[in-house]
Scaffold this motif. Structure first.
Motif, mmCIF file in Angstrom:
data_model
loop_
_atom_site.group_PDB
_atom_site.id
_atom_site.type_symbol
_atom_site.label_atom_id
_atom_site.label_comp_id
_atom_site.label_asym_id
_atom_site.label_seq_id
_atom_site.Cartn_x
_atom_site.Cartn_y
_atom_site.Cartn_z
ATOM 1 N N ASP A 15 0.781 -46.396 -23.779
ATOM 2 C CA ASP A 15 0.584 -47.340 -22.963
ATOM 3 C C ASP A 15 0.373 -48.733 -23.586
ATOM 4 O OD1 ASP A 15 -2.208 -46.959 -23.724
ATOM 5 O OD2 ASP A 15 -2.919 -46.719 -21.751
ATOM 6 N N GLY A 16 0.263 -48.714 -24.984
ATOM 7 C CA GLY A 16 -0.111 -50.064 -25.564
ATOM 8 C C GLY A 16 -1.313 -50.533 -25.573
ATOM 9 N N ARG A 17 -2.265 -49.582 -25.388
ATOM 10 C CA ARG A 17 -3.657 -49.805 -25.671
ATOM 11 C C ARG A 17 -4.372 -49.136 -26.661
ATOM 12 N NH1 ARG A 17 -5.890 -49.647 -19.583
ATOM 13 N NH2 ARG A 17 -4.805 -47.739 -19.861
ATOM 14 N N ASP A 18 -5.355 -49.392 -27.285
ATOM 15 C CA ASP A 18 -6.232 -48.674 -28.195
ATOM 16 C C ASP A 18 -7.242 -47.723 -27.474
ATOM 17 O OD1 ASP A 18 -5.719 -49.658 -30.841
ATOM 18 O OD2 ASP A 18 -6.737 -51.546 -30.416
ATOM 19 N N TYR A 19 -7.116 -46.382 -27.881
ATOM 20 C CA TYR A 19 -8.136 -45.525 -27.306
ATOM 21 C C TYR A 19 -9.124 -45.061 -28.236
ATOM 22 C CZ TYR A 19 -5.686 -45.150 -22.911
ATOM 23 O OH TYR A 19 -5.123 -45.568 -21.654
ATOM 24 N N ASP A 20 -10.367 -44.620 -28.117
ATOM 25 C CA ASP A 20 -11.264 -44.346 -28.978
ATOM 26 C C ASP A 20 -10.870 -42.822 -29.341
ATOM 27 O OD1 ASP A 20 -13.729 -43.014 -29.992
ATOM 28 O OD2 ASP A 20 -14.963 -44.155 -28.967
ATOM 29 N N VAL A 51 -14.951 -26.424 -21.472
ATOM 30 C CA VAL A 51 -15.464 -27.706 -22.188
ATOM 31 C C VAL A 51 -15.802 -28.645 -21.197
ATOM 32 C CG1 VAL A 51 -15.455 -29.267 -24.108
ATOM 33 C CG2 VAL A 51 -14.685 -26.968 -24.604
ATOM 34 N N VAL A 52 -16.970 -29.252 -21.005
ATOM 35 C CA VAL A 52 -17.003 -30.327 -20.293
ATOM 36 C C VAL A 52 -17.273 -31.618 -20.944
ATOM 37 C CG1 VAL A 52 -18.669 -31.214 -18.461
ATOM 38 C CG2 VAL A 52 -18.390 -28.970 -18.552
ATOM 39 N N LEU A 53 -16.388 -32.644 -20.246
ATOM 40 C CA LEU A 53 -16.421 -34.006 -21.046
ATOM 41 C C LEU A 53 -16.905 -34.770 -20.434
ATOM 42 C CD1 LEU A 53 -12.755 -33.551 -22.755
ATOM 43 C CD2 LEU A 53 -15.034 -33.176 -23.969
ATOM 44 N N PRO A 54 -17.882 -35.840 -20.607
ATOM 45 C CA PRO A 54 -18.251 -36.986 -19.908
ATOM 46 C C PRO A 54 -17.194 -37.752 -19.924
ATOM 47 C CG PRO A 54 -19.460 -36.846 -21.830
ATOM 48 C CD PRO A 54 -18.717 -35.556 -21.771
ATOM 49 N N PRO A 55 -17.566 -38.929 -18.992
ATOM 50 C CA PRO A 55 -16.597 -40.084 -19.055
ATOM 51 C C PRO A 55 -16.526 -40.614 -20.370
ATOM 52 C CG PRO A 55 -17.838 -40.162 -17.019
ATOM 53 C CD PRO A 55 -18.295 -38.930 -17.802
ATOM 54 N N CYS A 56 -15.219 -41.119 -20.961
ATOM 55 C CA CYS A 56 -15.413 -41.661 -22.056
ATOM 56 C C CYS A 56 -16.156 -42.965 -22.386
ATOM 57 C CB CYS A 56 -14.155 -42.154 -22.638
ATOM 58 S SG CYS A 56 -13.859 -42.622 -24.197
ATOM 59 N N ALA A 57 -17.083 -43.130 -23.286
ATOM 60 C CA ALA A 57 -17.676 -44.128 -23.416
ATOM 61 C C ALA A 57 -16.941 -45.533 -23.636
ATOM 62 C CB ALA A 57 -18.837 -43.980 -24.714
ATOM 63 N N SER A 58 -15.944 -45.461 -24.345
ATOM 64 C CA SER A 58 -15.334 -46.712 -24.562
ATOM 65 C C SER A 58 -13.794 -46.727 -23.672
ATOM 66 C CB SER A 58 -14.826 -46.978 -25.904
ATOM 67 O OG SER A 58 -15.915 -46.711 -26.652
ATOM 68 N N LYS A 59 -13.620 -47.652 -22.725
ATOM 69 C CA LYS A 59 -12.503 -47.887 -22.074
ATOM 70 C C LYS A 59 -11.250 -48.416 -23.149
ATOM 71 C CE LYS A 59 -14.207 -48.172 -17.329
ATOM 72 N NZ LYS A 59 -14.027 -48.814 -16.182
ATOM 73 N N SER A 155 -9.384 -44.743 -17.540
ATOM 74 C CA SER A 155 -10.784 -44.495 -18.043
ATOM 75 C C SER A 155 -11.061 -44.329 -19.486
ATOM 76 C CB SER A 155 -11.704 -43.556 -17.208
ATOM 77 O OG SER A 155 -10.943 -42.208 -17.589
ATOM 78 N N GLY A 156 -10.136 -43.919 -20.213
ATOM 79 C CA GLY A 156 -10.277 -43.976 -21.635
ATOM 80 C C GLY A 156 -9.956 -42.618 -22.266
ATOM 81 N N ARG A 157 -9.687 -41.583 -21.433
ATOM 82 C CA ARG A 157 -9.372 -40.372 -22.142
ATOM 83 C C ARG A 157 -7.901 -39.909 -22.158
ATOM 84 N NH1 ARG A 157 -13.318 -37.466 -24.091
ATOM 85 N NH2 ARG A 157 -15.691 -37.942 -23.353
ATOM 86 N N ALA A 158 -7.262 -39.256 -23.090
ATOM 87 C CA ALA A 158 -6.030 -38.987 -23.261
ATOM 88 C C ALA A 158 -5.792 -37.565 -23.756
ATOM 89 C CB ALA A 158 -5.209 -39.702 -24.256
#
Length: 278
Positions: A15-20, A51-59, A155-158
């Motif tokens: 999508d052309g964006r940086d992801y953590d 495996v439970v993953l919280p919302p990513c800290a970095s958008k 929100s930041g996860r892929a």
């Protein structure tokens, strides 16, 4: 359940964006992602492990550099409800250039589904992606053509499924199908294999896309050498009723003279790959 190790702090996605990097998950087959506003749960459908993953800290963030990493051109069909999309295309000849330094530039060709009234307010995308070069799911910058099922959250996860190696001339089909409250994304390369990803959580889809995208594009030769035909496009609503696509094209980067032509159920995307300077 095995998550592949992080190797960088941030990675560009299609999508052309940086992801953590910690929020990109390169998954093996036999998994489902349950997504909610409070985070995601990844389920191994063979073992039942969760495996439970919280919302990513970095958008996700825009790289803010001189080249562009973005959708080059797309055509979209919007509907109150979409329950399935299928598209066929053929792996084209490879681009002539990988950028000023080999491995810098990448290209992505896909059909995809989103929510929202426009790209700026969408919260996710489902996409079977044909890629050339690196992506968040493919770490080798010199990778050839690869076909992979993606699920990317604003929100930041892929998440990505198995990576299928393909080559010029191979026939592909990208499918996204809703059953109950789950979506299955399939990147089908026939005898070479199918990359799948399943996500549940009642995701409502309203926009279908055909897209050409580039990452770190300095030169039009980083795009494939020939036009691309996305054929036999098929859309249906959440009840299985056929939808008539109402394509609307948007050129996001005009440097390589991209254009879209419609012929029945086919969408042909063209560009000036021989142009030298972007």
């Amino acid at each position: 359940m095995r998550f592949f190790a992080a190797v960088a702090s941030a990675t560009l996605m299609p999508d052309g964006r940086d992801y953590d990097e910690q929020c990109i998950h390169r998954l093996e087959e036999h998994h489902t992602v349950i997504t909610t506003e409070h985070g995601d749960t990844v389920v191994n459908t063979n073992t039942g492990e969760r495996v439970v993953l919280p919302p990513c800290a970095s958008k996700a963030t825009s790289p803010g550099v001189g080249y562009y990493s973005d959708w080059v051109v797309d055509t979209v069909s919007r509907h109150p409800s979409i329950g399935r999309m299928a598209t066929n295309w053929t792996v084209p000849a490879a681009p002539e250039s990988r950028g000023p330094v080999p491995g810098m530039s990448s290209v992505y060709l896909f059909n995809g589904l989103e929510d929202g009234s426009n790209r700026h307010d969408s919260t996710f995308i489902l996409q079977p992606v044909l890629s050339y070069g690196k992506s968040g799911c493919i770490l080798n910058p010199l990778a050839g053509w690869r076909f992979t099922a993606f699920f990317v959250l604003g929100s930041g996860r892929a998440y990505c499924g198995k990576v299928i190696e393909v080559e010029e001339g191979d026939q592909l089909q990208g499918r996204m199908t809703k059953t109950g409250d789950s979506w299955m994304i399939e990147a089908d390369a026939g005898a070479k294999g199918v990359s799948t990803h399943t996500v549940s959580g009642g995701l409502a889809v309203t926009a279908a896309y055909i897209t050409i995208e580039g990452m770190v594009i300095y030169n039009c030769k980083a795009l494939p050498k020939e036009d691309l035909v996305f054929s036999a496009n098929s859309l249906s609503d959440s009840q299985g009723k056929a939808l008539e696509p109402q394509w609307k094209t948007e050129v996001r980067h005009g440097e390589c003279k991209p254009a879209v032509a419609l012929h029945g159920d086919d969408v042909t995307v063209s560009w000036g790959a021989s142009d030298v300077v972007v």
